[in-house]
Each structure stands twice: as C-alpha cells, then as structure tokens.
Design an enzyme around this catalytic site. Structure first.
Site, PDB file in Angstrom:
ATOM      1  N   ASP A 116     -16.100   0.510  14.389  1.00 14.92           N
ATOM      2  CA  ASP A 116     -15.066   1.410  13.899  1.00 14.92           C
ATOM      3  C   ASP A 116     -14.276   2.052  15.040  1.00 14.92           C
ATOM      4  O   ASP A 116     -13.080   2.307  14.891  1.00 14.92           O
ATOM      5  CB  ASP A 116     -15.741   2.511  13.052  1.00 14.92           C
ATOM      6  CG  ASP A 116     -14.766   3.249  12.159  1.00 14.92           C
ATOM      7  OD1 ASP A 116     -13.857   2.599  11.620  1.00 14.92           O
ATOM      8  OD2 ASP A 116     -14.919   4.477  11.991  1.00 14.92           O
ATOM      9  N   SER A 170       1.470   3.441  -2.179  1.00 18.85           N
ATOM     10  CA  SER A 170       0.988   4.658  -2.840  1.00 18.85           C
ATOM     11  C   SER A 170      -0.242   5.217  -2.124  1.00 18.85           C
ATOM     12  O   SER A 170      -0.866   6.162  -2.601  1.00 18.85           O
ATOM     13  CB  SER A 170       0.633   4.357  -4.309  1.00 18.85           C
ATOM     14  OG  SER A 170      -0.466   3.455  -4.357  1.00 18.85           O
ATOM     15  N   GLY A 171      -0.580   4.648  -0.979  1.00 17.16           N
ATOM     16  CA  GLY A 171      -1.831   5.017  -0.309  1.00 17.16           C
ATOM     17  C   GLY A 171      -1.707   6.213   0.621  1.00 17.16           C
ATOM     18  O   GLY A 171      -0.618   6.757   0.859  1.00 17.16           O
ATOM     19  N   ASP A 177      -2.879   0.149  16.715  1.00 16.85           N
ATOM     20  CA  ASP A 177      -4.003   1.041  16.981  1.00 16.85           C
ATOM     21  C   ASP A 177      -3.356   2.381  17.295  1.00 16.85           C
ATOM     22  O   ASP A 177      -2.748   2.540  18.359  1.00 16.85           O
ATOM     23  CB  ASP A 177      -4.813   0.533  18.182  1.00 16.85           C
ATOM     24  CG  ASP A 177      -5.995   1.440  18.478  1.00 16.85           C
ATOM     25  OD1 ASP A 177      -5.952   2.618  18.086  1.00 16.85           O
ATOM     26  OD2 ASP A 177      -6.956   0.974  19.115  1.00 16.85           O
ATOM     27  N   HIS A 178      -3.468   3.324  16.363  1.00 14.39           N
ATOM     28  CA  HIS A 178      -2.659   4.541  16.522  1.00 14.39           C
ATOM     29  C   HIS A 178      -3.027   5.332  17.777  1.00 14.39           C
ATOM     30  O   HIS A 178      -2.256   6.146  18.246  1.00 14.39           O
ATOM     31  CB  HIS A 178      -2.716   5.419  15.269  1.00 14.39           C
ATOM     32  CG  HIS A 178      -4.053   6.036  15.016  1.00 14.39           C
ATOM     33  ND1 HIS A 178      -5.063   5.370  14.365  1.00 14.39           N
ATOM     34  CD2 HIS A 178      -4.558   7.243  15.347  1.00 14.39           C
ATOM     35  CE1 HIS A 178      -6.123   6.155  14.301  1.00 14.39           C
ATOM     36  NE2 HIS A 178      -5.846   7.289  14.890  1.00 14.39           N
ATOM     37  N   GLY A 217       0.841  -1.206   0.000  1.00 17.10           N
ATOM     38  CA  GLY A 217       0.000   0.000   0.000  1.00 17.10           C
ATOM     39  C   GLY A 217       0.865   1.240   0.000  1.00 17.10           C
ATOM     40  O   GLY A 217       0.508   2.264   0.577  1.00 17.10           O
ATOM     41  N   HIS A 240     -10.154   1.634  19.601  1.00 15.74           N
ATOM     42  CA  HIS A 240      -9.676   2.796  20.358  1.00 15.74           C
ATOM     43  C   HIS A 240     -10.296   2.889  21.754  1.00 15.74           C
ATOM     44  O   HIS A 240      -9.594   3.058  22.746  1.00 15.74           O
ATOM     45  CB  HIS A 240     -10.005   4.102  19.618  1.00 15.74           C
ATOM     46  CG  HIS A 240      -9.601   4.107  18.183  1.00 15.74           C
ATOM     47  ND1 HIS A 240      -8.420   3.556  17.736  1.00 15.74           N
ATOM     48  CD2 HIS A 240     -10.209   4.610  17.082  1.00 15.74           C
ATOM     49  CE1 HIS A 240      -8.331   3.732  16.424  1.00 15.74           C
ATOM     50  NE2 HIS A 240      -9.408   4.359  16.006  1.00 15.74           N
ATOM     51  N   LYS A 251     -14.349  18.054  17.224  1.00 15.73           N
ATOM     52  CA  LYS A 251     -13.472  16.884  17.302  1.00 15.73           C
ATOM     53  C   LYS A 251     -12.823  16.920  18.668  1.00 15.73           C
ATOM     54  O   LYS A 251     -12.072  17.852  18.986  1.00 15.73           O
ATOM     55  CB  LYS A 251     -12.421  16.968  16.197  1.00 15.73           C
ATOM     56  CG  LYS A 251     -11.486  15.783  16.193  1.00 15.73           C
ATOM     57  CD  LYS A 251     -10.672  15.747  14.909  1.00 15.73           C
ATOM     58  CE  LYS A 251      -9.575  14.707  14.970  1.00 15.73           C
ATOM     59  NZ  LYS A 251     -10.016  13.392  15.383  1.00 15.73           N
ATOM     60  N   LYS A 306      -0.719   7.843  21.046  1.00 12.26           N
ATOM     61  CA  LYS A 306      -0.987   9.249  21.370  1.00 12.26           C
ATOM     62  C   LYS A 306      -0.404   9.630  22.723  1.00 12.26           C
ATOM     63  O   LYS A 306      -0.419   8.828  23.669  1.00 12.26           O
ATOM     64  CB  LYS A 306      -2.505   9.519  21.376  1.00 12.26           C
ATOM     65  CG  LYS A 306      -3.091   9.588  19.980  1.00 12.26           C
ATOM     66  CD  LYS A 306      -4.571   9.880  20.045  1.00 12.26           C
ATOM     67  CE  LYS A 306      -5.188   9.877  18.665  1.00 12.26           C
ATOM     68  NZ  LYS A 306      -5.075  11.148  17.963  1.00 12.26           N
TER      69      LYS A 306
HETATM   70  P1  NAD Z   1      -5.685   3.833   0.550  1.00  6.67           P
HETATM   71  O1  NAD Z   1      -6.899   3.387  -0.203  1.00  6.67           O
HETATM   72  O2  NAD Z   1      -5.297   5.266   0.463  1.00  6.67           O
HETATM   73  O3  NAD Z   1      -4.430   2.994   0.064  1.00  6.67           O
HETATM   74  C1  NAD Z   1      -4.514   1.641  -0.266  1.00  6.67           C
HETATM   75  C2  NAD Z   1      -3.258   1.199  -0.985  1.00  6.67           C
HETATM   76  O4  NAD Z   1      -3.447  -0.144  -1.422  1.00  6.67           O
HETATM   77  C3  NAD Z   1      -2.892   2.006  -2.221  1.00  6.67           C
HETATM   78  O5  NAD Z   1      -1.478   2.108  -2.273  1.00  6.67           O
HETATM   79  C4  NAD Z   1      -3.401   1.115  -3.376  1.00  6.67           C
HETATM   80  O6  NAD Z   1      -2.710   1.341  -4.586  1.00  6.67           O
HETATM   81  C5  NAD Z   1      -3.078  -0.242  -2.802  1.00  6.67           C
HETATM   82  N1  NAD Z   1      -3.804  -1.353  -3.431  1.00  6.67           N
HETATM   83  C6  NAD Z   1      -5.155  -1.499  -3.562  1.00  6.67           C
HETATM   84  N2  NAD Z   1      -5.428  -2.692  -4.158  1.00  6.67           N
HETATM   85  C7  NAD Z   1      -4.236  -3.301  -4.360  1.00  6.67           C
HETATM   86  C8  NAD Z   1      -3.855  -4.571  -4.883  1.00  6.67           C
HETATM   87  N3  NAD Z   1      -4.757  -5.455  -5.334  1.00  6.67           N
HETATM   88  N4  NAD Z   1      -2.537  -4.872  -4.911  1.00  6.67           N
HETATM   89  C9  NAD Z   1      -1.606  -4.006  -4.471  1.00  6.67           C
HETATM   90  N5  NAD Z   1      -1.912  -2.798  -3.954  1.00  6.67           N
HETATM   91  C10 NAD Z   1      -3.219  -2.454  -3.905  1.00  6.67           C
HETATM   92  O7  NAD Z   1      -5.926   3.371   2.052  1.00  6.67           O
HETATM   93  P2  NAD Z   1      -5.283   4.021   3.379  1.00  6.67           P
HETATM   94  O8  NAD Z   1      -6.118   5.166   3.813  1.00  6.67           O
HETATM   95  O9  NAD Z   1      -3.847   4.270   3.150  1.00  6.67           O
HETATM   96  O10 NAD Z   1      -5.518   2.857   4.458  1.00  6.67           O
HETATM   97  C11 NAD Z   1      -4.712   1.695   4.521  1.00  6.67           C
HETATM   98  C12 NAD Z   1      -4.988   0.974   5.832  1.00  6.67           C
HETATM   99  O11 NAD Z   1      -4.632   1.821   6.918  1.00  6.67           O
HETATM  100  C13 NAD Z   1      -6.447   0.593   6.059  1.00  6.67           C
HETATM  101  O12 NAD Z   1      -6.481  -0.632   6.738  1.00  6.67           O
HETATM  102  C14 NAD Z   1      -6.957   1.692   6.981  1.00  6.67           C
HETATM  103  O13 NAD Z   1      -8.027   1.225   7.796  1.00  6.67           O
HETATM  104  C15 NAD Z   1      -5.725   1.958   7.812  1.00  6.67           C
HETATM  105  N6  NAD Z   1      -5.687   3.298   8.403  1.00  6.67           N
HETATM  106  C16 NAD Z   1      -5.551   4.398   7.601  1.00  6.67           C
HETATM  107  C17 NAD Z   1      -5.469   5.663   8.183  1.00  6.67           C
HETATM  108  C18 NAD Z   1      -5.271   6.893   7.350  1.00  6.67           C
HETATM  109  O14 NAD Z   1      -5.050   7.960   7.929  1.00  6.67           O
HETATM  110  N7  NAD Z   1      -5.314   6.806   6.034  1.00  6.67           N
HETATM  111  C19 NAD Z   1      -5.555   5.802   9.581  1.00  6.67           C
HETATM  112  C20 NAD Z   1      -5.706   4.656  10.376  1.00  6.67           C
HETATM  113  C21 NAD Z   1      -5.757   3.411   9.768  1.00  6.67           C
END
Ligand code: NAD
Length: 483
Positions: free
Chosen positions: A236, A14-15, A178-179, A12, A241, A342, A183
């Site tokens: 959720d 790029s996420g 669990d972020h 992930g 949390h 918040k 904190k």
């Molecule tokens: P996101 O949708 O932004 O990112 C998902 C990532 O998965 C991307 O890089 C996407 O390209 C990749 N992806 C999707 N399908 C794929 C596949 N088949 N193969 C390879 N890569 C694939 O999601 P996010 O917000 O970054 O969240 C990721 C995790 O972190 C989740 O479990 C979320 O609950 C948790 N989380 C996120 C945050 C936050 O601030 N974003 C906070 C707490 C927890």
C-alpha cells in the site's frame, strides 16, 4: 496559461476521489485558464444521475474545499460537465460514452483530444482499458490515460494490467499517478539537493551515513479491512510512495530537467536496486500489527480482518542501490497505521566526525513533507556558557501566505496530464523493478509463514511502531532520528 482543448472522461465520477480531489483540481485549472472554453468533462458511474445533478456535485465539491469562489465562474465551470450512466463491465455502455465524447468534442472544439481518468477500484482498470480500445473511444488528437494506484498487486499482475493498457495507449500516453509526487516538498527534493553546493557536494556515501524515510499514519484501517487484507503496508505504501521518494533522494543528477533526462537517471538508479533475499529480509525488515487499547480494536479485531491474519499494518525495511548519488548508502524506511501522528518526513543522517571538540556530533538534514512543509539542518556551535557543543536547527519554512499558495498534489499532477508532462509520473520499467523488490519481500515472508517462523510484532497504538524496528540497522551506532 495557454488553453488546452480536451474532453476528459472520468470513470468513477460519483466517487470520493473525483469529489474531493479531481473536481476542485479541475476548477483551479479552469481559474488558471488552462481549461477555458474548449473543454468538457464526462463523469461516468453506475448511478442514474442527470447532468444537472453532477453539476451540483461539482459546485459543492469546490465549495467544500473552502476556496474563495465566484458563483458565476463556478456555474460556468460546472456547465462543462456531463453525466453518463455507465457500468464499466458492460461493453455496450461504452457506445454511449463514445457518442457523448464525439458530440462534446464538436460542441467545444476539443480537437479530438481525450484524457481518460480511472478513478475507480483497481480491479476495473484492465476492463476499462480493454473497452476503450475495442470500442474505439480514443480521439483523433492526443489521448492520455491516468491510472490510479495500486497498479497491480505483484509484478505478474502489474504486467497483465500494463499489457491491457498498452493495447490502446503508448507508454508516452500512460500517466501512472502517485499523488505523493505532486506534493510540495517531494517536488522540492531535487531543487534542494542540486542548487546549494553545501548540500550538493555532500550527497554521497562519503558524507551520508544513512537515509530514513518515515510515512506515519495515525488512523487505523477504518472500514477498509477487507481491502487492506489483500494489500498490507508494504504494497500500500512502500511500492509506490516510499520508493518514489527514495528515487528522488538517491538518483544521480539529471543532465537537464526534461522528463526524459529525469526518467533516464531514475531508471539508472532503479536498475541498480538490490533485490533482497530471505536472509536480508529476516535481518533488515520488521512487520507489525497494531495492538488493542482499552477503547479501540487491535488490527486482528477489526471488521473483515481474519483473526489469524498476517497482513502487516506496519513495515520497516532497508533498500540499497549500486548506482546513483547514494550508491551503497543504507536507506531505511518505515510506515504504519495507528502511529503517534500523521507525519511524513525524511532524515538524512550525516556521518559523525572526529573533531577538535572531542565528541563526534551528528548532523542531520530533515525534510518534513506532511503535515507542513519544512526543511531543517542541524548546525553545531559552541555553548554560550561553559564548554561543549550546542545544536541548533537552521530552518526553511513557509509563512502562512506561502502555505496558502501551495497547490494540492492532484492539481499539479492533473495540470501535468493536461500539458503532456510525464516528469512526475511512474514509468513502467521503474514500476516493474519496484514490484520485483516487493515480491521478493513477500516471498521471504510467505516462506517464514509456511515454516511457522513468522514474527509479526505487535505494536502499541500511538507510538512509532514496534521496538523490533530499532534492530534493523546495519550497525549498532545507527538509530531512528525521528523518535
Ligand atoms: P470510490 O469507491 O469512492 O468510487 C468508485 C467509483 O466507481 C464510484 O463512482 C462508483 O459509482 C464507481 N463504480 C463502481 N463500480 C462501477 C461499475 N461497475 N461501473 C461504473 N462505475 C462503477 O473510490 P475512490 O476512493 O474514489 O477511489 C478511486 C481510485 O482512486 C482507487 O483506485 C483508489 O485507490 C484511488 N485513490 C483514491 C484516493 C481518495 O482520496 N479517495 C486517494 C488516492 C488514490
């Protein structure tokens, strides 16, 4: 800080989480010297990025935090990043990740140490864990896996996921993150409780009447209606949390601050958690959905939400324990979307005393977790003019300099993963009990739904939830302190 050699694989890459939290956190660990010459990070996702493009993203992500950075240091940091295009559902793609990890291990002398971070949608966690195992991605040194929330959506699904992860990782290698546990004020709960006799000695049902945990959000479900429909506030926010916060408030004093002693006390508490039956849920739980305003949608009008949805955007409830420091103390909690502001806060409500000054005066200890870090204790004294009692707060507060030093939760928790410290991560047996509780509430609600007796309180946006939540208390003298 001692340099830890390691290859970190982020699924992930790029996420949103990687960009906003993980890359800046890793940069800070680099600045602190915990990650130095001997580390590499592999970002994987489906997009056809190059190493250089990932490095640009990493540099941007650090700059976006507003941190004061030195471009040479930042470029040096980013040079440790490598991108591997990879579809986690395609088993053949794991070979490329494995080969790159092996190559980088040699290049950076990472001693076979691996950290795998699942920064992806939860439906992929089991698949990734399975393929890490069957494609033998683990290294010859330490291997650790970081699993984001949510860890399952019920006890049964969490068990399935846990078994998939356990096929290649021992419990001591699994970091269920669990972020909230990273904190500042959550990490302050035990020091506050245990290092002042005034507080330590009153931490029992003899002096504490009830505890109230509020995690209020001001946003709605935004574009996440489809996901939220499968979750709701209970799964959720409460399952992770809120229960983690309550555990730190209610656990007995550990023999030491070691991870094993802390988890032993947490486990003792969690094992004594009372699992609610339908009657208890009807009496002490309220579920709600935010209502519309002239300018904004109600929950039921949000995109991808069923018009007759019973998914709760708000929940208030109660939990009790038969062991631990707060044995038998009612612990109330509430969380919801589109609330007034918040805010995350804990109110410890001390028992009213009959005293020489006539009335019973309440005293509270309040911990503000977000948006700022603060603790205050009510002190009663005499009024300066006239008779009667005046109430003031004694406050523990950070100044601007201290606030600026507070590390992000992800930075602390990633540091713990790199250092192999599981203190602030959830053990399986704790998590399983939390799901047992959540499943019991969900079951009671589904029975109400089937019987046509579901009460989903509609609450106005910008308030602290439905008025029905004022009725969940055990006695009529109890009320929400934060109102
Ligand atoms: P996101 O949708 O932004 O990112 C998902 C990532 O998965 C991307 O890089 C996407 O390209 C990749 N992806 C999707 N399908 C794929 C596949 N088949 N193969 C390879 N890569 C694939 O999601 P996010 O917000 O970054 O969240 C990721 C995790 O972190 C989740 O479990 C979320 O609950 C948790 N989380 C996120 C945050 C936050 O601030 N974003 C906070 C707490 C927890």
């Amino acid at each position: 800080m001692k340099n830890v050699p390691v290859v970190i694989v982020i699924f992930g890459g790029s996420g949103d989480l990687a960009h906003r939290k993980l890359y800046p956190a890793l940069y800070n660990l680099f600045e602190q010297g915990l990650l130095a010459e001997n580390f590499a990070v592999i970002g994987t996702a489906r997009r056809p990025w190059s190493h250089d493009y990932l490095r640009e993203q990493v540099i941007d992500s650090v700059k976006e935090t507003g941190a004061k950075t030195n471009l040479d240091r930042l470029t040096d940091f980013a040079s440790h990043f490598y991108y591997q295009s990879h579809d986690v559902t395609n088993v053949e793609h794991y070979t490329a990740v494995k080969d790159l990890a092996t190559e980088l291990d040699q290049k950076y002398q990472a001693q076979g140490n691996r950290i795998f971070y699942m920064a992806m949608a939860p439906r992929f966690f089991g698949t990734i864990a399975t393929h890490i195992n069957d494609q033998k991605l683990t290294g010859s040194g330490f291997n650790r896996i970081v699993v984001e929330k949510p860890f399952g959506h019920s006890l049964d699904s969490a068990k399935v996921l846990n078994d998939e992860i356990k096929a290649s990782f021992d419990e001591s290698e699994i970091y269920r993150i669990d972020h909230y546990l990273g904190k500042e004020m959550i990490q302050n709960i035990l020091p506050m409780r245990l290092s002042n006799p005034l507080i330590k000695n009153i931490w029992s049902s003899k002096y504490i009447k009830n505890v109230q945990v509020t995690l209020a959000e001001n946003l709605g479900v935004e574009a996440r209606g489809a996901y939220y429909e499968t979750s709701g506030a209970l799964r959720d926010m409460v399952q992770n949390h809120i229960f983690q916060i309550i555990t730190l408030l209610a656990m007995g004093e550990p023999a030491s601050l070691s991870s094993s002693d802390i988890h032993a006390k947490k486990q003792e508490l969690v094992d004594s958690m009372l699992i609610p039956d339908s009657e208890f849920v009807t009496r002490h739980f309220v579920r709600g959905q935010y209502d519309r305003t002239d300018d904004t949608f109600s929950y039921l009008q949000e995109p991808n939400v069923a018009p007759d949805s019973k998914t709760e955007t708000y929940v208030a409830g109660e939990v009790k324990f038969k062991a631990g420091a707060l044995k038998d103390v009612p612990i109330y909690f509430r969380t919801g979307k589109k609330m007034r502001e918040k805010k995350s806060r804990i109110d410890i409500v001390l028992r009213h005393m009959n005293n020489l000054y006539g009335q019973a005066h309440s005293n509270n200890i309040t911990i503000i977790i977000d948006p700022r870090s603060e603790i205050y204790i009510t002190i009663n004294g005499k009024k300066i003019v006239g008779s009667g009692i005046r109430r003031e707060n004694l406050t523990y507060r950070f100044d601007d300099y201290e606030n600026a030093q507070v590390a992000d939760g992800y930075e602390r928790l990633l540091r713990d993963v790199v250092c192999g410290d599981q203190t602030n991560f959830t053990h399986w047996s704790e998590l399983a009990k939390f799901w047992e509780f959540i499943d019991a509430v969900e079951l009671a609600w589904s029975k109400e739904n089937e019987a046509g007796k579901a009460v989903i309180a509609q609450y106005p946006q910008g308030k602290l939830g439905p008025v029905e939540a004022d009725e969940i208390f055990e006695t009529p003298t109890e009320r929400w302190i934060y109102e």
